[in-house]
Enzyme design. Structure first.
Site, PDB file in Angstrom:
ATOM      1  N   ARG A  51     -20.654  14.212 -16.255  1.00 19.88           N
ATOM      2  CA  ARG A  51     -19.389  13.749 -15.808  1.00 19.88           C
ATOM      3  C   ARG A  51     -19.151  12.219 -16.016  1.00 19.88           C
ATOM      4  NH1 ARG A  51     -19.726  17.270 -10.569  1.00 19.88           N
ATOM      5  NH2 ARG A  51     -21.205  15.634  -9.856  1.00 19.88           N
ATOM      6  N   GLU A 216     -51.916  18.185  -7.698  1.00 18.86           N
ATOM      7  CA  GLU A 216     -51.061  16.816  -8.150  1.00 18.86           C
ATOM      8  C   GLU A 216     -51.309  15.889  -7.224  1.00 18.86           C
ATOM      9  OE1 GLU A 216     -46.841  18.077  -9.929  1.00 18.86           O
ATOM     10  OE2 GLU A 216     -46.968  19.152  -8.095  1.00 18.86           O
ATOM     11  N   HIS A 240     -44.994  28.956 -12.371  1.00 19.68           N
ATOM     12  CA  HIS A 240     -46.003  28.429 -13.092  1.00 19.68           C
ATOM     13  C   HIS A 240     -47.384  29.118 -12.788  1.00 19.68           C
ATOM     14  CE1 HIS A 240     -42.940  25.360 -13.719  1.00 19.68           C
ATOM     15  NE2 HIS A 240     -43.493  24.560 -12.920  1.00 19.68           N
ATOM     16  N   LYS A 331     -49.580  19.165  -3.598  1.00 22.34           N
ATOM     17  CA  LYS A 331     -49.222  17.605  -3.818  1.00 22.34           C
ATOM     18  C   LYS A 331     -49.944  16.662  -2.921  1.00 22.34           C
ATOM     19  CE  LYS A 331     -44.529  18.553  -5.319  1.00 22.34           C
ATOM     20  NZ  LYS A 331     -44.898  18.464  -6.977  1.00 22.34           N
TER      21      LYS A 331
END
Ligand code: BG6
Length: 482
Positions: A51, A216, A240, A331
């Site tokens: 944009r 992670e 995943h 995480k």
């Protein structure tokens, strides 16, 4: 060993959302690497569309900065970067406004491969698809690349598929799951189907269990709103980890061709058992050691969303009945470590006596870091003094095995080039995504109905204590995350 590079056809690749995070972090750096490797022919161009009212030159500056920030490794060759930037163009485009579309249509060349990468928020997909149609940009061989999240549940995924089917043939649609582009994930298929060694043992008779871990160290990284509404189950498991499970569990496809591979993966997803409540452990990291809690990061003190999940999953097929698949992802864990570990059963009888130390054979496929494979085998410890057994690792790092210098390409490099080549093997088919949601939805509905709260865990740990119990109960242990 130098990777063989086969240039693709000349193309116009439009990246919608070209000023966004994914484009800056992954898409453009991956295209640069392919360019630097000589895979982008002279007639290949990348047209950014977003944009913001930018000139092509400002867009190039923007991407130059993104390359500096995200390429990693040694500083890129300045000349290569300068020539790559010349391949970039930019069109300011608001999906609902015709001016931008007309400018884009005027820019596209009829005699090259045309692909459109929807790297925008999912609510915009329909406007983009309609815009392509209105402006004659949807030829039978046009390709559209659709980023995740592909739906939030089965209903929304179906609606998205139906919308896409209203504009495109399935052969034009490339649904990305970037895990399928990871080198080691593809290697999984090579290991299974290009060798005779493992396949005879690849079933419930010989495999005790499989562990799939995607750990992670990062938190939600500025995506609090999205992540709080998704959680690890939707963000990682439905796509995943499910894809990894499919590649481990599927039957050999008759050829390495898109539908042959995807048919086999679909059969695995359909064979997944419903998950029992006692086979799910959800976790959420709390504040510790100066790290904010998950709830603080997503700015929702009441959040019940999981930043960690562990599941025990059964596959009801002749090959796998009786071999559990343990999946876990989270995480803010101790290390960034992703791997698949296939643990084989013990031999039926120990000729070395009942007291001989025993460790099961394990085949570990490391996705990241240090992509490679390890096979743990029992050997005799050298030297006199009787038959002393010991388990050792036959260890192979792909980078070393393939000649030290080799750059292991990022998943997006492979996947974007596959789009240009028109090869859908590593992309998800519509029915596959729907089947994955059909399995996922009741799992989530179950814990919502029970009002379950995720168990707290410390950042930098291996996840909640209860996840250990999931394994101990079955007389097994998680592999270390390190
Ligand atoms: C993305 C998820 O799909 O995959 C992220 O949305 C996650 O939450 C990421 O961090 C992990 O990818 P990789 O390639 O770093 O393992």
């Amino acid at each position: 060993m130098v990777a063989r590079v086969i240039p693709v056809e000349p193309f116009d690749l439009v990246v919608f959302g070209a000023t966004g995070d994914l484009a800056r972090r992954k898409i453009l750096p991956s295209l640069f690497r392919r360019f630097a490797e000589g895979q982008m022919p002279p007639g290949a161009r990348v047209i950014g569309a977003a944009r913001s009212t930018l000139t092509a030159d400002t867009f190039r500056d923007h991407i130059a900065a993104a390359l500096d920030e995200h390429l990693g490794g040694a500083a890129p060759d300045r000349d290569a970067v300068a020539s790559f930037l010349q391949r970039l163009d930019y069109v300011a485009l608001d999906a609902g406004d015709e001016t931008g579309w007309r400018a884009l249509a005027a820019r596209m060349r009829p005699d090259v491969v045309q692909a459109h990468y929807f790297s925008v928020a999912p609510p915009l997909f329909a406007d983009l698809a309609a815009g392509l149609d209105r402006h004659g940009l949807n030829r039978p061989d046009t390709r559209v690349v659709v980023e995740k999240p592909f739906g939030h549940d089965l209903g929304s995924a179906r609606a998205l598929n139906a919308m896409l089917a209203g504009h495109f043939d399935e052969s034009q649609v490339y649904r990305i799951d970037h895990y399928l582009g990871k080198e080691t994930v593809q290697n999984l298929m090579a290991v299974r189907f290009a060798n005779i060694l493992f396949e005879p043992l690849w079933n419930a008779r010989f495999v005790d269990h499989v562990q799939i871990t995607v750990a992670e160290t990062v938190g939600v990284e500025g995506r609090g709103g999205y992540y709080d509404a998704s959680g690890a189950m939707r963000d990682m498991v439905q796509n995943h980890l499910m894809q990894l499970l499919c590649l481990i569990a599927m039957e050999p496809p008759h050829r390495f061709e898109p539908d042959a591979v995807r048919d086999e993966k679909l059969k695995v997803i359909r064979a997944l058992d419903p998950v029992r409540p006692e086979d799910i452990v959800r976790g959420q990291y709390r504040a510790a050691g100066g790290v904010k809690s998950f709830a603080e990061e997503v700015e929702n003190p009441e959040s019940r969303t999981e930043s960690y999940i562990a599941l025990r999953v059964g596959v009801s097929s002749w090959r796998w009945k009786g071999t559990p698949f343990y999946l876990r992802t989270g995480k803010r864990l101790r290390a960034r470590a992703s791997e698949i570990a296939v643990t084989f059963r013990d031999p039926p009888h120990s000729i070395f006596g009942e007291d001989a130390p025993w460790r099961a054979n394990v085949l570990v496929i490391r996705l990241q870091p240090d992509e490679g494979m390890t096979l743990r085998v029992m050997i005799k410890e050298p030297g006199p003094g009787g038959m002393r057994l010991k388990d050792v690792a036959l260890d192979m790092s792909f980078a070393e095995a393939l000649g030290g210098e080799m750059h292991i390409p990022d998943a997006y490099e492979r996947l974007i080039m596959d789009v240009i080549r028109g090869n859908q093997t590593l992309f998800m088919r519509g029915d596959e995504v729907e089947a994955a949601w059909a399995w996922t939805d009741p799992v989530i509905a179950g814990w919502e109905a029970r009002g379950d709260r995720p168990h707290p865990y410390d950042p930098g740990s291996t996840g909640p204590e209860d996840a250990l119990m999931l394994m101990h109960r079955d007389g097994r242990r998680w592999r270390e995350i390190r």
